[in-house]
Scaffold this active site. Structure first.
Site, short mmCIF file in Angstrom:
data_model
loop_
_atom_site.label_atom_id
_atom_site.label_comp_id
_atom_site.label_asym_id
_atom_site.label_seq_id
_atom_site.Cartn_x
_atom_site.Cartn_y
_atom_site.Cartn_z
N ARG A 51 0.82 -1.21 0.00
CA ARG A 51 0.00 0.00 0.00
C ARG A 51 0.86 1.26 0.00
NH1 ARG A 51 -5.20 -0.76 3.80
NH2 ARG A 51 -3.73 -0.33 5.46
N ARG A 94 -0.33 -4.90 14.44
CA ARG A 94 -1.77 -4.71 14.28
C ARG A 94 -2.48 -6.05 14.11
NH1 ARG A 94 -3.59 -1.48 9.36
NH2 ARG A 94 -1.42 -1.62 8.75
#
Ligand SMILES: [Zn+2]
Length: 224
Positions: free
Chosen positions: A129, A173
């Protein structure tokens, strides 16, 4: 015949993309609590102030207000074919809130689909990303590539990698998500309405797996 699903899955599992495809194919509405909160912030000044104060304190919207917001949104939405919830519930308390919400809509949860992604695949996907620091548009080198390498299509700025999308941050995460979600999965497993789908594969193959699960639920409901 309406169907009601909850989609759960770690960052990078592609559950929102899948929900979008299912909406196009089956007309099941898709609600993400993140989107609902953003929409409320944009249209309700009082809410915006309240929410910003929470963020400053490092807090999240509490269960009661989240429930109210979601119910309000569902009540005024087109949901005759049913819906998919994405990003809700996140806590055990919210699972019973959701039961109450559904009861108020005369509905019952059909299935919770957990998109199981390996840590390796999560890193592979999310580290592709890029984002634009000027206009916040997000790109993905595997799917949404910019027309010119490293340059934003919208505003021409130089693209960058979010600190959040660095491998160590992704792993952190990912593990946090799995730990937080475990009790919810156990809860729905006990109720017999949990289905896990392995999504390490390509989007098209993952979608086929999800479709077959949805069509199974559909068939069962028609029989009733
Ligand atoms: Zn831009």
């Amino acid at each position: 015949m309406a169907m009601y699903f909850v989609f759960m899955g770690p960052p990078g599992s592609g559950k929102s993309t899948m929900a979008k495809k299912i909406f196009e194919e089956y007309g099941l509405a898709h609600f993400s609590t993140g989107d609902i909160i953003r929409e409320k912030i944009a249209t309700d000044k009082k809410f915006k102030e309240m929410f910003e104060a929470l963020i400053k304190e490092g807090k999240l919207l509490d269960d009661e207000n989240t429930k109210k917001l979601l119910l309000e949104k569902l009540k005024k939405s087109q949901i005759k074919n049913g819906f998919i919830l994405d990003g809700y519930p996140r806590t055990i308390k919210q699972t019973s809130d959701l039961d109450n919400i559904l009861a108020e809509l005369n509905a019952k949860l059909d299935l919770v689909i957990y998109f199981r992604l390996s840590e390796k695949a999560a890193v592979e996907r999310l580290s592709k990303r890029l984002y634009c620091p000027s206009c916040s548009k997000v790109y993905n080198l595997a799917s949404v590539k910019p027309k010119n390498e490293g340059i934003c299509d919208e505003c021409g700025s130089k693209l960058d990698v979010r600190a959040d999308d660095m491998p160590e941050a992704i792993i952190k995460r990912f593990r946090e998500y799995e730990n937080k979600t475990k009790p919810l999965l156990e809860h729905y497993q006990k109720k017999g309405i949990l289905k896990e789908i392995d999504v390490d594969d390509e989007v098209e193959n993952n979608y086929k797996k999800i479709k077959s699960v949805i069509e199974l639920v559909m068939k069962k409901k028609i029989k009733k």
